[in-house]
Scaffold this motif. Sequence first.
Motif, PDB file in Angstrom:
ATOM      1  N   ALA A  11       0.892  -1.355   0.008  1.00 45.34           N
ATOM      2  CA  ALA A  11       0.175  -0.078  -0.170  1.00 45.34           C
ATOM      3  C   ALA A  11       0.846   1.284  -0.080  1.00 45.34           C
ATOM      4  CB  ALA A  11      -1.060   0.058   1.327  1.00 45.34           C
ATOM      5  N   LYS A  12       1.823   1.118   0.759  1.00 40.07           N
ATOM      6  CA  LYS A  12       2.830   2.272   0.701  1.00 40.07           C
ATOM      7  C   LYS A  12       3.444   2.627  -0.495  1.00 40.07           C
ATOM      8  CE  LYS A  12       4.999   1.196   4.935  1.00 40.07           C
ATOM      9  NZ  LYS A  12       6.072   1.160   5.537  1.00 40.07           N
ATOM     10  N   ASP A  13       3.820   1.498  -1.212  1.00 42.51           N
ATOM     11  CA  ASP A  13       4.567   1.733  -2.424  1.00 42.51           C
ATOM     12  C   ASP A  13       3.502   2.309  -3.523  1.00 42.51           C
ATOM     13  OD1 ASP A  13       6.867   0.840  -1.556  1.00 42.51           O
ATOM     14  OD2 ASP A  13       6.777  -1.294  -2.331  1.00 42.51           O
ATOM     15  N   GLU A  14       2.320   1.802  -3.395  1.00 44.86           N
ATOM     16  CA  GLU A  14       1.379   2.242  -4.171  1.00 44.86           C
ATOM     17  C   GLU A  14       1.303   3.876  -4.275  1.00 44.86           C
ATOM     18  OE1 GLU A  14      -1.108  -1.478  -4.619  1.00 44.86           O
ATOM     19  OE2 GLU A  14      -2.331   0.108  -4.004  1.00 44.86           O
ATOM     20  N   ILE A  15       1.028   4.317  -3.021  1.00 45.05           N
ATOM     21  CA  ILE A  15       0.710   5.668  -2.695  1.00 45.05           C
ATOM     22  C   ILE A  15       2.051   6.397  -3.252  1.00 45.05           C
ATOM     23  CG2 ILE A  15       0.779   7.432  -0.957  1.00 45.05           C
ATOM     24  CD1 ILE A  15      -1.893   5.988  -0.699  1.00 45.05           C
ATOM     25  N   MET A  16       3.222   5.868  -2.873  1.00 42.55           N
ATOM     26  CA  MET A  16       4.383   6.651  -3.120  1.00 42.55           C
ATOM     27  C   MET A  16       4.637   6.651  -4.855  1.00 42.55           C
ATOM     28  SD  MET A  16       6.023   8.140  -1.015  1.00 42.55           S
ATOM     29  CE  MET A  16       7.023   8.957  -2.053  1.00 42.55           C
ATOM     30  N   GLN A  17       4.213   5.662  -5.436  1.00 42.77           N
ATOM     31  CA  GLN A  17       4.045   5.739  -7.058  1.00 42.77           C
ATOM     32  C   GLN A  17       3.274   6.782  -7.477  1.00 42.77           C
ATOM     33  OE1 GLN A  17       6.401   3.597  -8.145  1.00 42.77           O
ATOM     34  NE2 GLN A  17       6.316   5.064  -9.915  1.00 42.77           N
ATOM     35  N   LEU A  18       2.127   6.823  -6.974  1.00 41.81           N
ATOM     36  CA  LEU A  18       1.131   7.785  -7.554  1.00 41.81           C
ATOM     37  C   LEU A  18       1.553   9.295  -6.931  1.00 41.81           C
ATOM     38  CD1 LEU A  18      -2.353   6.127  -5.757  1.00 41.81           C
ATOM     39  CD2 LEU A  18      -1.508   6.578  -8.463  1.00 41.81           C
ATOM     40  N   PHE A  19       2.466   9.338  -5.779  1.00 40.31           N
ATOM     41  CA  PHE A  19       2.973  10.844  -5.740  1.00 40.31           C
ATOM     42  C   PHE A  19       3.946  11.006  -6.636  1.00 40.31           C
ATOM     43  CE2 PHE A  19       5.228  13.750  -2.929  1.00 40.31           C
ATOM     44  CZ  PHE A  19       4.522  14.552  -3.025  1.00 40.31           C
ATOM     45  N   ALA A  20       4.652  10.209  -6.866  1.00 39.99           N
ATOM     46  CA  ALA A  20       5.877  10.168  -8.100  1.00 39.99           C
ATOM     47  C   ALA A  20       5.370  10.537  -9.167  1.00 39.99           C
ATOM     48  CB  ALA A  20       6.758   9.080  -7.902  1.00 39.99           C
ATOM     49  N   ASN A  21       4.311  10.055  -9.648  1.00 38.52           N
ATOM     50  CA  ASN A  21       3.770  10.444 -10.868  1.00 38.52           C
ATOM     51  C   ASN A  21       2.803  11.690 -11.007  1.00 38.52           C
ATOM     52  OD1 ASN A  21       4.864   7.966 -11.844  1.00 38.52           O
ATOM     53  ND2 ASN A  21       2.919   6.808 -11.548  1.00 38.52           N
ATOM     54  N   ASN A  22       2.686  12.331  -9.994  1.00 32.36           N
ATOM     55  CA  ASN A  22       1.864  13.511  -9.510  1.00 32.36           C
ATOM     56  C   ASN A  22       0.477  13.312  -9.888  1.00 32.36           C
ATOM     57  OD1 ASN A  22       1.366  16.183  -9.130  1.00 32.36           O
ATOM     58  ND2 ASN A  22       2.062  17.003 -11.058  1.00 32.36           N
ATOM     59  N   GLU A  23      -0.039  12.023  -9.686  1.00 30.80           N
ATOM     60  CA  GLU A  23      -1.296  11.734  -9.401  1.00 30.80           C
ATOM     61  C   GLU A  23      -1.981  12.026  -8.262  1.00 30.80           C
ATOM     62  OE1 GLU A  23      -2.235   7.809 -11.396  1.00 30.80           O
ATOM     63  OE2 GLU A  23      -0.150   8.002 -12.266  1.00 30.80           O
TER      64      GLU A  23
END
Length: 693
Positions: free
Chosen positions: A525-537
Amino acid sequence: MQNIRKVSIMYLKGVGEYRAKLLASVGVESVNDLLEFFPKDYIGQSWSEEITDEHIDSLFSCIGEIDEVRERMATTGTRQFIVTIKANEDYIDLIWFRYGKWLTKSFIYGGKIWVSGFLSSFNGRYQIVHPQYEVLNERDQLNDFWKTRSRLPVYPTVGNLTQTQLRNLIYNAFQQHHAYIDETLPDYIINKYKYDDRKTALQKVHFNTKPKNTEFLKDRFVFEELFYQQIMMIKNKNMREKEVKSKPFKLHNTFTKKLLESLPFQLTGAQKRVIQEIFADMQSDNQMSRLLQGDVGSGKTVVTLFAMLLAKENGYQSALMAPTEILADQHFRTISSMLENMPEISIGLLTGGVSKAKNELKRQIIEGEVDIVVGTHALIQKDVLFHNLAFIAVDEQHRFGVHQRAALSLKHKKPDMLYLSATPIPRSLALTIFGELDVSIINELPPTRKPIKTKWIHEHAKTKAYQDIEKEIEAGRQVYIVCPLIEDSEKIDLLAAESLLTELQRFYFPNYKSALLHGKMKAKAKDEIMQLFANNEIQILVSTTVIEVGIDVPNASVMMIEHAERFGLAQLHQLRGRVGRGAEQSYCYLVSYRTTEIAKARLTMMEKSNDGFEIAEKDLELRGPGEFHGKHQSGLPPYKFANLALHQECLNRARADAIELLDDDPKFEKAENQIVKYLYDEYYEGKEKLIDY
Ligand code: ADP
Ligand code: MG
């Protein structure tokens, strides 16, 4: 004879699997650990002290009766929850600004509670904001011993165990095992400093009726911790200097040269210098053991990569161990992209869990088909075997225990070790506490990094800050908002972060995407959120301090830190370092609620300086007793008793005594040093055990 350091608390009356697990979460596993679980405070059984001016603006504890419970709307439009208690003849308002339903349900009129916190006086009323408290349960019976004591110890929170349960447990531990509390310091040391013997000292700490003496009592334990740490360190260093590597490296200028030529930037002078220092070590006959200190963003990863490529040039494997999956993943991606045009180098990412792909990776590691392995502490699992590992880097090294670091190194034949630390520690102190390491410092940031504009604001100026932040988001930037996590009350803090997120979504930033990230979330779950943040979603990331370590999202330009007064300087600086990584101007808002003089000095310092080393010097100077400090933030080794800000004098004594002992009796042959020999051997036995678990 019985060694209470090795007797599990499961053997104590009243400890089953459930309690053992709770206690293990605060590091208490053996009977000795429990005896060394010290009170943080003492309270009178019947509280009679009246509040005077002296108590204002300092830490205060008392027992009181609940007189009134209510909610109110403050002028700022936020809700507050207030519990008024009567303690002796005084009334104190306990105030919560952020809370959930479960809190409002915990208080019953007329009930007794113990509270502790920062006492202030406001409009003629005493108040404590966000106190620690414990509702005293009539049915929760103290045993006969405690009932007769005039003062009671107050222990740090352990899950949902009550103080009464903790007191009874510790009393039982003494009852059952007092005969086996052996001395751990040599006689001549005890005499020199007029310390109590170990058993007496422990008894006084827990069952003391004159709490004024506790600092002196604890000094014995602080000294002991530092003394043994220094002995280990000096001995390690002496041994290492005699060790010879199987084969020193040669600089072939193949991969290393290729990397230098393909970098999209020029190395800074400081980076070049430390690469030379590291290369010199790797080319020498002795095993490298070097601490690489560099401020956040100073570019330690690329330095590490040069060392890894030197290993590869010589046909060896290397590993990089990171404290979290997010960080390991990020390193993996960074390194992969820097090596894009060197397909002959194979890189693997190894984190926890099991899967087919992981088994395949492990096989490739054993066969030597992978050159560089990035991972979490999954790297020290016993089924992870390398073909010929010769260089190891440990990122955010202070997050790993001595055991974990040692395990990785001992598993292999004298690999060159590089410990990375983003927390600048003044050189003099670094030499003492990391005495066994050589130290390299990157004291220069890449010229592309602009200083971050830092502003300290009070809570009521937040709305204005949100408006400024919105302009940044409109311009395409992203924002971190950090809420502190106090170990004593994780539940409350998580609620605080959640309710802040709701507030932001409803009132301030309804048009943007925001999300919560915290340490209790599953890695996936953490990774998913970080990924979304990294993609500016996601534009706004509200988080607890999990983002402290090396997250790299260059588009994020605002860092807002809630309750900044609760953080130490070093941690504030670390958090701030999450922004300012792109080409844009970045901003940091430090939001404070109530501030002591020390906190004011800290926040002012943060506004003034962007220099990690300057901040580190000040940090040590400004630390005071009773201040909030998170577990891992300082970049120093984790200590059970010692606080280097307070105990520098003790550290110097411990170091001098350790040096003297090792000069005089390097193999611990004298009768008077048999205690030291015993504990030293036991420590190394523990290490061995750890390795083949
Ligand atoms: P840290 O020391 O905090 O681990 P990193 O290694 O993550 O820092 O580097 C931070 C960023 O700076 C990365 O994006 C990296 O590519 C970049 N960087 C590293 N060295 C330089 C340099 N000499 N010039 C410009 N950018 C650099
Ligand atoms: Mg880093």
